[in-house]
Design a protein around this motif. Sequence first.
Motif, PDB file in Angstrom:
ATOM      1  N   LEU A 147       0.853  -1.188   0.000  1.00 61.28           N
ATOM      2  CA  LEU A 147       0.000   0.000   0.000  1.00 61.28           C
ATOM      3  C   LEU A 147       0.882   1.229   0.000  1.00 61.28           C
ATOM      4  CD1 LEU A 147      -2.779  -0.979   2.583  1.00 61.28           C
ATOM      5  CD2 LEU A 147      -2.834  -1.147   0.088  1.00 61.28           C
ATOM      6  N   LEU A 148       0.553   2.186  -0.840  1.00 65.02           N
ATOM      7  CA  LEU A 148       1.294   3.436  -0.906  1.00 65.02           C
ATOM      8  C   LEU A 148       0.601   4.443  -0.003  1.00 65.02           C
ATOM      9  CD1 LEU A 148       1.781   3.526  -4.783  1.00 65.02           C
ATOM     10  CD2 LEU A 148       3.372   2.664  -3.051  1.00 65.02           C
ATOM     11  N   THR A 149       1.388   5.205   0.732  1.00 63.17           N
ATOM     12  CA  THR A 149       0.801   6.158   1.686  1.00 63.17           C
ATOM     13  C   THR A 149       1.503   7.502   1.604  1.00 63.17           C
ATOM     14  OG1 THR A 149       2.292   5.458   3.455  1.00 63.17           O
ATOM     15  CG2 THR A 149       0.168   4.318   3.319  1.00 63.17           C
ATOM     16  N   SER A 150       0.790   8.494   2.100  1.00 68.42           N
ATOM     17  CA  SER A 150       1.353   9.822   2.318  1.00 68.42           C
ATOM     18  C   SER A 150       0.813  10.262   3.671  1.00 68.42           C
ATOM     19  CB  SER A 150       0.924  10.789   1.213  1.00 68.42           C
ATOM     20  OG  SER A 150       1.423  12.077   1.506  1.00 68.42           O
ATOM     21  N   VAL A 169      -8.431   3.970  -1.230  1.00 68.21           N
ATOM     22  CA  VAL A 169      -8.089   2.564  -1.417  1.00 68.21           C
ATOM     23  C   VAL A 169      -8.998   1.736  -0.518  1.00 68.21           C
ATOM     24  CG1 VAL A 169      -6.292   0.807  -1.116  1.00 68.21           C
ATOM     25  CG2 VAL A 169      -5.675   3.088  -1.964  1.00 68.21           C
ATOM     26  N   LEU A 170      -9.653   0.752  -1.110  1.00 68.52           N
ATOM     27  CA  LEU A 170     -10.452  -0.208  -0.360  1.00 68.52           C
ATOM     28  C   LEU A 170      -9.678  -1.514  -0.369  1.00 68.52           C
ATOM     29  CD1 LEU A 170     -13.062  -1.223   1.014  1.00 68.52           C
ATOM     30  CD2 LEU A 170     -13.901  -1.744  -1.274  1.00 68.52           C
ATOM     31  N   LEU A 171      -9.264  -1.953   0.789  1.00 65.58           N
ATOM     32  CA  LEU A 171      -8.486  -3.181   0.908  1.00 65.58           C
ATOM     33  C   LEU A 171      -9.447  -4.340   1.094  1.00 65.58           C
ATOM     34  CD1 LEU A 171      -5.804  -4.669   1.182  1.00 65.58           C
ATOM     35  CD2 LEU A 171      -5.743  -3.980   3.584  1.00 65.58           C
ATOM     36  N   GLY A 174      -8.918 -10.454   1.095  1.00 63.17           N
ATOM     37  CA  GLY A 174      -9.123 -11.718   1.809  1.00 63.17           C
ATOM     38  C   GLY A 174      -8.003 -11.979   2.778  1.00 63.17           C
ATOM     39  N   ALA A 175      -7.458 -13.189   2.715  1.00 63.32           N
ATOM     40  CA  ALA A 175      -6.385 -13.579   3.630  1.00 63.32           C
ATOM     41  C   ALA A 175      -5.124 -12.743   3.434  1.00 63.32           C
ATOM     42  CB  ALA A 175      -6.060 -15.060   3.447  1.00 63.32           C
ATOM     43  N   GLY A 176      -4.973 -12.123   2.263  1.00 63.74           N
ATOM     44  CA  GLY A 176      -3.808 -11.284   2.008  1.00 63.74           C
ATOM     45  C   GLY A 176      -3.933  -9.881   2.582  1.00 63.74           C
ATOM     46  N   SER A 177      -5.109  -9.530   3.120  1.00 63.99           N
ATOM     47  CA  SER A 177      -5.321  -8.174   3.641  1.00 63.99           C
ATOM     48  C   SER A 177      -4.397  -7.845   4.802  1.00 63.99           C
ATOM     49  CB  SER A 177      -6.777  -7.994   4.086  1.00 63.99           C
ATOM     50  OG  SER A 177      -7.645  -8.077   2.983  1.00 63.99           O
ATOM     51  N   THR A 178      -4.140  -8.799   5.680  1.00 66.06           N
ATOM     52  CA  THR A 178      -3.303  -8.546   6.854  1.00 66.06           C
ATOM     53  C   THR A 178      -1.902  -8.123   6.440  1.00 66.06           C
ATOM     54  OG1 THR A 178      -4.601 -10.101   8.156  1.00 66.06           O
ATOM     55  CG2 THR A 178      -2.422  -9.539   9.004  1.00 66.06           C
ATOM     56  N   ALA A 179      -1.291  -8.870   5.520  1.00 63.87           N
ATOM     57  CA  ALA A 179       0.069  -8.550   5.082  1.00 63.87           C
ATOM     58  C   ALA A 179       0.100  -7.218   4.341  1.00 63.87           C
ATOM     59  CB  ALA A 179       0.613  -9.667   4.195  1.00 63.87           C
ATOM     60  N   LEU A 180      -0.891  -6.942   3.492  1.00 63.78           N
ATOM     61  CA  LEU A 180      -0.917  -5.658   2.783  1.00 63.78           C
ATOM     62  C   LEU A 180      -1.100  -4.495   3.749  1.00 63.78           C
ATOM     63  CD1 LEU A 180      -2.906  -6.458  -0.466  1.00 63.78           C
ATOM     64  CD2 LEU A 180      -0.581  -5.547  -0.305  1.00 63.78           C
ATOM     65  N   ALA A 181      -1.971  -4.647   4.728  1.00 67.48           N
ATOM     66  CA  ALA A 181      -2.168  -3.579   5.708  1.00 67.48           C
ATOM     67  C   ALA A 181      -0.880  -3.289   6.480  1.00 67.48           C
ATOM     68  CB  ALA A 181      -3.293  -3.958   6.683  1.00 67.48           C
ATOM     69  N   GLU A 182      -0.133  -4.330   6.788  1.00 64.48           N
ATOM     70  CA  GLU A 182       1.150  -4.154   7.495  1.00 64.48           C
ATOM     71  C   GLU A 182       2.109  -3.273   6.706  1.00 64.48           C
ATOM     72  OE1 GLU A 182       2.258  -5.063  10.503  1.00 64.48           O
ATOM     73  OE2 GLU A 182       0.548  -6.299  11.109  1.00 64.48           O
ATOM     74  N   THR A 183       2.030  -3.295   5.367  1.00 62.25           N
ATOM     75  CA  THR A 183       2.932  -2.460   4.561  1.00 62.25           C
ATOM     76  C   THR A 183       2.642  -0.978   4.760  1.00 62.25           C
ATOM     77  OG1 THR A 183       1.567  -2.441   2.540  1.00 62.25           O
ATOM     78  CG2 THR A 183       3.146  -4.272   2.806  1.00 62.25           C
ATOM     79  N   ALA A 184       1.457  -0.655   5.303  1.00 63.32           N
ATOM     80  CA  ALA A 184       1.116   0.731   5.611  1.00 63.32           C
ATOM     81  C   ALA A 184       1.171   0.996   7.104  1.00 63.32           C
ATOM     82  CB  ALA A 184      -0.281   1.050   5.070  1.00 63.32           C
ATOM     83  N   GLY A 185       1.698   0.042   7.853  1.00 63.30           N
ATOM     84  CA  GLY A 185       1.816   0.199   9.298  1.00 63.30           C
ATOM     85  C   GLY A 185       0.512  -0.029  10.054  1.00 63.30           C
ATOM     86  N   VAL A 186      -0.440  -0.702   9.415  1.00 65.55           N
ATOM     87  CA  VAL A 186      -1.726  -0.975  10.060  1.00 65.55           C
ATOM     88  C   VAL A 186      -1.768  -2.457  10.434  1.00 65.55           C
ATOM     89  CG1 VAL A 186      -4.227  -1.023   9.737  1.00 65.55           C
ATOM     90  CG2 VAL A 186      -2.881   0.842   8.771  1.00 65.55           C
ATOM     91  N   HIS A 187      -2.071  -2.705  11.706  1.00 61.53           N
ATOM     92  CA  HIS A 187      -2.172  -4.089  12.183  1.00 61.53           C
ATOM     93  C   HIS A 187      -3.636  -4.515  12.190  1.00 61.53           C
ATOM     94  CE1 HIS A 187      -1.518  -7.759  14.393  1.00 61.53           C
ATOM     95  NE2 HIS A 187      -2.449  -7.376  15.243  1.00 61.53           N
ATOM     96  N   LEU A 188      -3.951  -5.550  11.406  1.00 63.31           N
ATOM     97  CA  LEU A 188      -5.294  -6.137  11.417  1.00 63.31           C
ATOM     98  C   LEU A 188      -5.259  -7.392  12.285  1.00 63.31           C
ATOM     99  CD1 LEU A 188      -6.260  -5.896   7.630  1.00 63.31           C
ATOM    100  CD2 LEU A 188      -6.912  -4.351   9.490  1.00 63.31           C
ATOM    101  N   PRO A 189      -6.309  -7.635  13.033  1.00 58.80           N
ATOM    102  CA  PRO A 189      -6.313  -8.846  13.897  1.00 58.80           C
ATOM    103  C   PRO A 189      -6.386 -10.121  13.072  1.00 58.80           C
ATOM    104  CG  PRO A 189      -8.382  -7.619  14.094  1.00 58.80           C
ATOM    105  CD  PRO A 189      -7.482  -6.839  13.186  1.00 58.80           C
TER     106      PRO A 189
END
Length: 189
Positions: A147-150, A169-171, A174-189
Motif C-alpha cells: 500500500l502506498l501512503t502519504s 483505497v479499499l483493501l 481476503g487472507a492477504g489483507s493482513t500482510a498488505l495492511a502491514e505495509t502501511a503500518g496498520v495491524h489487522l487482527p
Amino acid sequence: RGLTVAVIDMAGIAGGATGASGGLVRAFDLSPARRRCAAAGLDRYLRRGHRGTWPAVCRQGSLSLVAHSDLPRAAAAVAELDASGHKAEILTAADLATRFPALNVPDELAAVHEPNAGWLPVGPTAHAMARDAGPRLLLIRARATHLLTSGSRATGVRTTVGPVSARAVLLAAGAGSTALAETAGVHLP
C-alpha cells in the motif's frame, strides 16, 4: 457514481475462491447504521441491480442468533424492518426447534428469521456489476504487493506491474489483507 474504480486482481473479476462462493444478503443487524445499509443492499439485490440484470437472490431465508439480553434491540429492529417492507420475526429456541428441527439452539438464544433473505452466487453477481460499471471499471491483472501512503492516507497500491495511484483505497484482499495492511503500518487482527 462518477468515479473510476480500479480492481487489482491477478485472477480477474471474482477470480479464485471468491467467484465460487455465495454471498449472504439480509437486512437484519442489531446496529441501526449497519441495518440501514444491509436493508438498502437487500433491496438492491432483490431488484437485481440498477438495470435488473444481476442474478436473482436465492431466497432461502436467514436466521441470525441473538442473546436474550439483545432481544429488546432485536424486537425494535424487527419492527423497523417490518415497517420498511422487510418481513422479519423473532423466534425463540422452542420455535426454532419446531420450525427447524435439525437445529439445536440453547434456550438462552433466540433468532431473527428473515424469509426473503438469502444468498447470491458471487461470481455471476460480480460479473454483472462489472458489466453495469462499464468503462468506469478498470481491471488490472496484477498482484498487489504494497500500500502506498502519504502521512496517514493511503494514496495507491504498488503492484507486480507498477504503482496505481488513487484518491481512496479499499483493501479487500481476503487472507492477504493482513500482510498488505502491514505495509502501511496498520495491524489487522
